[in-house]
Design a protein around this motif. Structure first.
Motif, short mmCIF file in Angstrom:
data_model
loop_
_atom_site.label_atom_id
_atom_site.label_comp_id
_atom_site.label_asym_id
_atom_site.label_seq_id
_atom_site.Cartn_x
_atom_site.Cartn_y
_atom_site.Cartn_z
N GLU A 51 0.78 -1.10 0.10
CA GLU A 51 0.24 -0.05 -0.12
C GLU A 51 1.01 1.20 -0.03
O GLU A 51 2.07 1.31 0.28
N ARG A 52 0.24 2.34 -0.41
CA ARG A 52 0.83 3.70 -0.30
C ARG A 52 1.18 4.04 1.11
O ARG A 52 0.59 3.35 1.93
N TRP A 84 -6.41 3.24 -0.42
CA TRP A 84 -6.68 2.78 -1.84
C TRP A 84 -6.06 1.19 -1.96
O TRP A 84 -6.72 0.67 -3.04
N GLY A 85 -5.32 0.65 -1.33
CA GLY A 85 -4.62 -0.49 -1.26
C GLY A 85 -3.58 -0.72 -2.26
O GLY A 85 -3.06 0.21 -2.67
N THR A 86 -3.45 -2.02 -2.80
CA THR A 86 -2.35 -2.08 -3.74
C THR A 86 -2.57 -1.77 -5.07
O THR A 86 -3.66 -1.36 -5.21
N GLN A 139 -6.41 -0.96 -6.03
CA GLN A 139 -7.27 -1.90 -5.46
C GLN A 139 -8.76 -1.57 -5.36
O GLN A 139 -9.77 -2.17 -5.47
N ASN A 140 -9.04 -0.31 -4.84
CA ASN A 140 -10.16 0.34 -4.71
C ASN A 140 -10.95 0.86 -6.00
O ASN A 140 -11.78 1.50 -5.82
N GLY A 141 -10.22 0.81 -7.04
CA GLY A 141 -10.71 1.33 -8.42
C GLY A 141 -10.20 2.60 -8.84
O GLY A 141 -10.44 3.01 -9.95
#
Length: 85
Positions: A11-12, A19-21, A42-44
């Protein structure tokens, strides 16, 4: 032109960590300079960069040459890249 990906499985480390990977998509020229870059989280959330728009509050265009060997990614087609673009 060359088209390839890189999966970032971390992740950031900023306020956007939720936001995820992410998966990164690159278009490079014959000298391996990145011309266009897409990052899909990952969250789009998707961010895009070009020579005309090199950065924003979320990140920026990769500097310097980059090859698929540097990324350990996968080759993709121009069509697949532009479906995301």
């Amino acid at each position: 032109m060359n088209y390839f990906t890189q999966v970032w499985d971390e992740e950031r480390d900023d306020e956007y960590a939720s936001w995820g990977t992410s998966t990164w998509y690159f278009e490079t020229n014959h000298t391996d300079l990145v011309l266009k870059q897409i990052t899909v989280y990952q969250n789009g959330k998707t961010v895009k960069y070009t020579e005309e728009k090199q950065e924003d509050e979320f990140g920026g265009l990769c500097e310097g040459p980059l090859t698929i060997d540097d990324c350990d990614g996968e080759i993709i087609s121009k069509e697949d890249f532009y479906l995301l673009w």
